[in-house]
Design an enzyme around this catalytic site. Structure first.
Site, short mmCIF file in Angstrom:
data_model
loop_
_atom_site.label_atom_id
_atom_site.label_comp_id
_atom_site.label_asym_id
_atom_site.label_seq_id
_atom_site.Cartn_x
_atom_site.Cartn_y
_atom_site.Cartn_z
N CYS A 36 113.68 73.70 44.61
CA CYS A 36 114.63 72.54 44.70
C CYS A 36 114.62 71.66 43.37
O CYS A 36 113.64 71.84 42.23
CB CYS A 36 114.44 71.67 45.80
SG CYS A 36 112.85 70.94 45.73
N ASP A 75 75.69 89.77 42.32
CA ASP A 75 75.98 89.92 43.80
C ASP A 75 74.84 90.60 44.25
O ASP A 75 74.24 91.45 43.75
CB ASP A 75 77.50 90.53 43.81
CG ASP A 75 77.81 90.79 45.18
OD1 ASP A 75 77.81 89.76 46.00
OD2 ASP A 75 78.02 92.04 45.61
N ASP A 77 80.59 94.24 42.37
CA ASP A 77 81.22 95.49 42.31
C ASP A 77 82.34 95.50 43.13
O ASP A 77 83.06 96.23 43.54
CB ASP A 77 80.32 96.60 42.98
CG ASP A 77 79.74 96.15 44.31
OD1 ASP A 77 79.72 95.02 44.67
OD2 ASP A 77 79.72 97.07 45.22
#
Length: 814
Positions: free
Chosen positions: A12, A501, A700
């Site tokens: 808008c 990780d 990974d």
């Protein structure tokens, strides 16, 4: 400066106002206007970056869409670092071009531009106007074209040498007592002596005419380059020789017996021949830097056996389509990527992954194009062909890396951009100084000017960085380490902390049964059979691990009934009318199962990073089955090596603190971030960066992608997802953590090599130019002969290339 941006998320008029106000707050922005219909933001500003605009729009809750495209051009006609600067500047002046990066070693330019404002044709025209040629695509990167260029340079040198050797003999022979026939001896016929040298010089000039066409064109356009220096210097020498020859022929100059006229034909001829020889060696050395690409391209098979209309036909590899059924026989190269439908074999994937042991392949397994089938036959369905195959993607990654620039290269580019004009000025000033203040002859002054022009060519400066990057990234590919860019290569050597990780990186990512402890006179196999039978059909990873363990041992499972899953506790089930409970301490306590000393054993197992599950039959404890995600074979060795390299190692995982710390203890991790939600991994990486650390992230999975992108260097395990690989800066093809320290070692070795190259390139010019200007001659020392200057200039480039090629001997430390 006026720029246009595409904005996403506006709905808008108030959205448009919000974006305008956010951008107008940036210091340096003069005007910001949003068109809601076209979703475009027009910004007029000075000294404001695209990143600042994008960040302001993002902070306002919207997004700047990337409306740019990237195109690679092959550039012809470049000879030195100042050519690189000229091409980049000319391209960046084109409206709509956001970024242009030229690599001298690969002769490629990567341009990022807005296709609504600029086209490849306008960019090519801008390059042409600057005196060079831009070809869309990879044409000049083809191996056969490079080979043809090497052959051309050798041919040019040979023909130049055929005329330069007798020219040098005639010019210098009388000075050192070498015999010359009387009809061309300067003591008997000085005019013939001069005219013959001119005749021998003209073919050399014609053979090396590109130095003049390119050099003078660049000079006229205000962008002098290396060829400009050679063209000016040798033209001055030849012009001086022609003037002297004319005066001798007219009798205006009389040369007395034993004296020889200063013609300088031999200087011009020998300089051109030596520089051409240097160009030949340079081309050969540059060819060797891209050996990695040649080897990778050579891996691809040319044909494939495909089933078409129920018949086996042999087709060119280009005609294989996704979905085709491909037949592979013993000893064949696998043509494309795919999934085995029938048959089994062992496959040698060492040329792509570096893994020396052949991999067992059976129905349902994936195969990689260009790997070698060993002893079985099979059929597979093609899943990736053409540019989508693993081999093609590796080649593209290596090519992109070799064509990219490291930040350290910007130093050389900036220097070389002003270097050539400064050298021309210094050459003229030094010649004039010797003539007017040194009271030397104009021939002496000309010799000084020529020497300065010739010795100062900045070839070595332009080759110092890209050649080392080419060899370094190529060597990485050989070792299964794909480094995507020069930026990544340079950033890697600055890393202080490595974040791993856990699941699928430090650990295998697949839980297995590690311990079975029996109670109340139960047998180990009995406990495993009952537990596996209870978990038959389970989709839980721990349940699947128990079932797989029983199957691996060849145990026969029984059919369960009355299965009941108890959330947060475990399962209740019947196996051959025996009531079984399989789960945690809570489940056992609620069913009044006496755990004896099992709690102590369970705690010990949990402290080792394992998940213990109690098994009870008919209200009595019969055993504990412990399941764990096992640590990868090389995880401990890799982390130990990183410690020895002086790096801090951290681990990030969604596991509970107890399990995470148990794994960390086993592998020697320094810092542990446990119970981290997937979406919060990037935040943990950012927190480390906020501590002032340069951070690398190794992962990974899809949920690792944001953290890989956030880190200073993202390192993806090659067996991981495409998203993780796309987000990373470095890809480890072998999925071996030992390649993490290898990547860092390679980065350190390459940046060290670049610094050595830059040092010698700068040192050569810093020392060479004053000598050429005659500084030593002021104090009674020698004067630099222009021919020696030409030889020194040529071989300075070769020395930089040879130093870069030393990286080919890189081997990871134990």
């Amino acid at each position: 400066m006026k720029e246009t941006y595409s904005i996403e998320g506006m709905t808008c008029a108030s959205c448009a106002q919000t974006v305008e106000k956010a951008v107008q707050k940036i210091e340096g922005v003069q005007e910001a206007t949003v068109n809601l219909a076209t979703e475009k933001l027009s910004v007029t500003a000075e000294d404001v970056s695209e990143e600042q605009i994008a960040q302001a729009v993002t902070d306002a809750g919207y997004q700047v869409a990337d409306s740019t495209v990237e195109q690679t051009f092959s550039i012809e006609g470049m000879t030195c670092a100042s050519c690189v600067q000229t091409v980049e500047k000319a391209t960046k002046k084109v409206a709509g071009v956001k970024e242009a990066s030229v690599n001298l070693a690969t002769e490629k330019m990567v341009v990022r531009f807005n296709p609504e404002e600029a086209t490849t044709a306008t960019i090519a025209n801008a390059v042409a106007d600057a005196g060079y040629k831009a070809i869309i695509g990879e044409e000049s990167a083809k191996v056969d074209k490079k080979a043809a260029h090497i052959q051309e340079m050798w041919s040019r040198f040979l023909w130049s040498a055929i005329f330069a050797v007798p020219l040098l003999y005639i010019a210098m022979g009388p000075m050192v007592g070498l015999p010359l026939p009387n009809f061309i001896h300067p003591d008997h016929n000085v005019t013939a002596f001069a005219v013959l040298q001119l005749i021998l010089t003209l073919p050399i000039v014609y053979i090396g005419r590109s130095f003049y066409t390119v050099g003078f064109k660049a000079l006229i356009k205000g962008h002098p380059n290396m060829d400009s220096l050679i063209a000016i210097g040798t033209s001055a020498a030849i012009l001086q020789g022609i003037v002297m020859t004319t005066l001798l022929a007219m009798g205006k100059i009389v040369v007395h017996h034993g004296n020889h006229p200063d013609l300088y034909f031999e200087s011009a001829g020998v300089i051109l021949a030596l520089i051409t020889l240097g160009k030949y060696f340079e081309a050969v050395s540059k060819g060797k830097t891209s050996d990695a690409i040649k080897k990778l391209m050579g891996l691809a098979p040319k044909t494939a056996r495909v089933i078409r209309q129920d018949k086996e036909v042999e087709l060119p590899i280009e005609q294989v389509q996704t979905g085709d059924i491909v037949v592979v026989r013993p000893g064949d190269k696998i043509p494309v990527d795919g999934r085995i439908l029938s048959g089994n074999s062992t496959v040698d994937e060492s040329m792509l992954t570096g893994e020396s042991i052949p991999v067992e392949k059976r129905e349902g397994d994936n195969v990689i194009g260009a790997s070698i089938n060993k002893n079985g036959s099979f059929r597979f369905k093609a899943t990736k062909v053409g540019k989508d195959t693993t081999l093609s993607q590796i080649i593209r990654l290596v090519e992109d890396a070799q064509g990219s620039k490291a930040p350290i290269a910007k130093l050389a580019d900036k220097v070389s951009g002003i270097f050539v004009p400064v050298v021309i000025i210094l050459a003229i000033l030094s010649g004039l100084a010797w003539f007017f203040f040194g009271q030397e002859s104009w021939i002496f002054a000309l010799s000084i000017t020529i020497s300065v022009l010739v010795i100062a060519c900045p070839c070595a400066l332009g080759l110092a960085t890209p050649t080392a990057i080419m060899v370094g990234t190529g060597k990485g590919a050989e070792n299964g380490v794909l480094i995507k860019s020069g930026d990544a290569l340079e950033a890697t050597q600055k890393i202080q902390t490595i974040v791993f990780d856990k699941t699928g990186t430090i650990t295998e990512g697949k839980p297995i049964v590690t311990d079975i402890i029996t109670y109340n006179h139960s047998a180990e196999e009995e406990v495993l059979v009952l537990a596996a039978s209870a978990e038959t059909g389970s989709e839980h990873p721990l349940g699947e691990a128990i079932v797989e363990s029983a199957q691996t041992r060849g145990l026969s499972l029984k059919t369960p009934s009355d299965f009941q899953a108890i959330p947060g506790h475990g399962i209740a089930v019947k196996v051959e009318n025996q009531s079984l409970l399989l789960g945690n301490q809570k489940l056992m306590k609620e069913n009044n199962i006496d755990l004896l000393d099992a709690l102590i054993r369970a705690d010990q197992l949990a402290n080792d990073g394992k998940t213990p599950m109690f098994v009870a039959a008919e209200g009595q404890l019969i055993g504990i089955v412990a399941v764990a995600d096992t640590i990868k074979e090389n995880s401990v060795a890799a982390i130990d090596k990183l410690h020895r390299m002086g790096l801090q190692v951290a681990m990030i995982t969604g596991d509970n603190k107890r399990t995470a710390e148990a794994i960390a203890k086993q592998v020697g991790i320094d810092r542990v971030f446990s119970e981290v939600l997937p979406e919060d991994k990037a935040k943990e990486v950012k927190n480390l960066q906020n501590e002032g650390l340069h951070v690398a992230m190794v992962g990974d999975g899809i949920n690792d992608a944001p953290a890989l992108a956030q880190a200073d260097v993202g390192i993806a395990i090659g067996s991981g997802t495409d998203v993780a690989i796309e987000s990373a800066d470095i890809v480890l093809m072998r999925s071996d953590l030992m390649d993490v320290p290898t990547a860092i070692e390679l980065s350190r070795a390459t940046i060290k090599n670049i610094k050595e190259n830059l040092f010698w390139a700068f040192a050569y010019n810093v020392l060479g130019i004053p000598v050429a200007m005659g500084i030593l001659h002021l104090f009674g020392g020698p004067l630099l002969n222009p021919m020696i200057a030409g030889a020194a200039m040529s071989f300075s480039s070769v020395s930089v290339l040879l130093n870069a090629l030393r990286l080919k001997g890189f081997k990871p430390k134990k």
